[in-house]
Design an enzyme around this catalytic site. Structure first.
Site, PDB file in Angstrom:
ATOM      1  N   HIS A  69       0.818  -1.221   0.000  1.00 50.73           N
ATOM      2  CA  HIS A  69       0.000   0.000   0.000  1.00 50.73           C
ATOM      3  C   HIS A  69       0.851   1.271   0.000  1.00 50.73           C
ATOM      4  O   HIS A  69       0.324   2.350  -0.258  1.00 50.73           O
ATOM      5  CB  HIS A  69      -1.026  -0.017   1.140  1.00 50.73           C
ATOM      6  N   ASP A 115       0.091  -7.536   1.655  1.00 52.10           N
ATOM      7  CA  ASP A 115       0.560  -6.149   1.722  1.00 52.10           C
ATOM      8  C   ASP A 115       2.083  -6.092   1.796  1.00 52.10           C
ATOM      9  O   ASP A 115       2.670  -5.748   2.819  1.00 52.10           O
ATOM     10  CB  ASP A 115      -0.084  -5.430   2.907  1.00 52.10           C
ATOM     11  N   SER A 205       4.074   2.745   8.085  1.00 49.25           N
ATOM     12  CA  SER A 205       3.774   1.679   7.129  1.00 49.25           C
ATOM     13  C   SER A 205       4.984   1.316   6.287  1.00 49.25           C
ATOM     14  O   SER A 205       5.772   2.183   5.911  1.00 49.25           O
ATOM     15  CB  SER A 205       2.661   2.104   6.174  1.00 49.25           C
TER      16      SER A 205
HETATM   17  N1  ARG Z   1      -1.458   2.262   7.411  1.00 56.14           N
HETATM   18  C1  ARG Z   1      -0.573   3.036   8.210  1.00 56.14           C
HETATM   19  C2  ARG Z   1       0.409   3.766   7.325  1.00 56.14           C
HETATM   20  O1  ARG Z   1       0.071   4.003   6.216  1.00 56.14           O
HETATM   21  C3  ARG Z   1       0.115   2.236   9.279  1.00 56.14           C
HETATM   22  C4  ARG Z   1      -0.868   1.586  10.130  1.00 56.14           C
HETATM   23  C5  ARG Z   1      -0.280   0.880  11.259  1.00 56.14           C
HETATM   24  N2  ARG Z   1      -1.197   1.068  12.313  1.00 56.14           N
HETATM   25  C6  ARG Z   1      -1.044   0.559  13.517  1.00 56.14           C
HETATM   26  N3  ARG Z   1      -1.925   0.897  14.411  1.00 56.14           N
HETATM   27  N4  ARG Z   1      -0.079  -0.247  13.799  1.00 56.14           N
HETATM   28  O2  ARG Z   1       1.423   4.271   7.734  1.00 56.14           O
END
Ligand code: ARG
Length: 242
Positions: A69, A115, A205
Site C-alpha cells: 500500500h 501487503d 507503514s
Molecule cells: N497504514 C498506516 C500507514 O500508512 C500504518 C498503520 C499501522 N497502524 C497501527 N496501528 N499499527 O502508515
C-alpha cells in the site's frame, strides 16, 4: 558486552511488560534509535521533494521490502529510497530512485492481505541487508521491534525526523482473529499490548518488524494507533519471501 546487552534487553522487556504506559512521544511509545549500527538496513521512502511517507528495509544491495500500500498507485520513478540516515533533516547516507517494484498478484488493500512489495533500486546501497525470518518465528508472545519515522500519537500530525523503534509482543493468531474479522493468519500477524500505549502509526507503514535480527513483519494496518485491545497488524513476511 554481549551479556550486558542481553541484560539490558531483558530489563527493557520486563519494564515494558509491566508498564507499557508512560508514552515517550516517538513512534507511539517508543525510543529514538541513535546507533546507526543497530538498523543499517532501515530505509525511508520519500517523494522527490523529500517528504517521508513510508518505511522499508534493505533485503539485498538493491532490494527494499515495504508494504504494497506504500507504493500501489505510485510511479516507481517518483519514489526515492533513503538509506543510512537516522535523522531525516540531514543529508547523510545514500539515496536511490526506485527503478521498479513487484507486488503479489491480486493485491487490493492491506486488510485483504498480500501487503508487501519488493522495490528494485537504481543504485545499490552499501548497507547490511536484513535477512528474512523463518516461518516458525511467529510465536505468540515473541517480542520484536518495529522501526519508523511515523506519527507519535494517533491524532498527532507531528512526526519526528528521528528514527524510532518500539518493542512489541506478537499476539496469538486466534486472539487477533477475534479482534479483527478481516484478520488472515496466512498473510498477517498482530503485535501489541492489551493496554495499547505502544504501536506503529501513520507513516510507519512499510517499516520492518524485526525478530532476532530478521525481517518478520511489515507495518500494514490497524484500528487507530496504540488503542487498548487493538494491536497493529503486520504482513507475515515469511509467507512471501525467503
Ligand atoms: N497504514 C498506516 C500507514 O500508512 C500504518 C498503520 C499501522 N497502524 C497501527 N496501528 N499499527 O502508515
Amino acid at each position: 558486552m554481549g551479556s550486558m546487552r542481553l541484560l539490558a534487553a531483558v530489563l527493557a522487556l520486563l519494564v515494558s511488560t509491566v508498564t507499557p504506559a508512560h508514552a515517550d512521544p516517538r513512534i507511539v511509545g517508543g525510543v529514538v534509535v541513535d546507533d546507526a549500527e543497530e538498523a543499517p538496513w532501515m530505509v525511508a521512502l520519500t517523494t522527490p521533494q523529500g517528504h517521508q511517507f513510508c518505511g522499508g528495509a534493505l533485503v539485498g544491495p538493491h532490494e527494499v521490502a515495504t508494504a504494497a500500500h506504500c507504493v500501489h498507485g505510485r510511479l516507481p520513478g517518483s519514489i526515492v529510497a533513503v538509506g543510512g540516515r537516522l535523522d531525516l533533516r540531514t543529508g547523510g547516507g545514500s539515496t536511490s530512485l526506485v527503478a521498479a517494484f513487484r507486488l503479489v498478484e491480486g493485491y487490493t488493500a492491506p486488510s485483504s492481505g498480500k501487503d508487501i512489495a519488493v522495490l528494485t533500486l537504481s543504485e545499490p546501497m552499501p548497507y547490511r541487508p536484513l535477512p528474512i525470518a523463518a516461518s516458525t518465528a511467529y510465536m505468540g508472545g515473541s517480542v520484536g521491534a518495529v522501526y519508523g519515522w511515523g506519527r507519535q500519537a494517533e491524532h498527532d500530525t507531528n512526526k519526528s525526523p528521528l528514527l524510532h523503534k518500539a518493542h512489541l509482543p506478537i499476539v496469538p493468531d486466534e486472539q487477533c482473529a477475534a479482534t479483527y474479522p478481516q484478520f488472515d493468519a496466512g498473510s498477517m500477524f498482530c503485535a501489541g499490548y492489551p493496554g495499547g500505549e505502544i504501536d506503529a502509526c501513520t507513516d510507519d507503514s512499510g517499516g520492518p518488524f524485526v525478530i532476532d535480527g530478521r525481517l518478520a513483519g511489515i507495518v500494514s494496518w490497524g484500528t487507530g494507533c496504540a488503542r487498548p485491545n487493538m494491536p497493529g497488524v503486520y504482513t507475515r513476511v515469511a509467507t512471501y519471501l525467503r
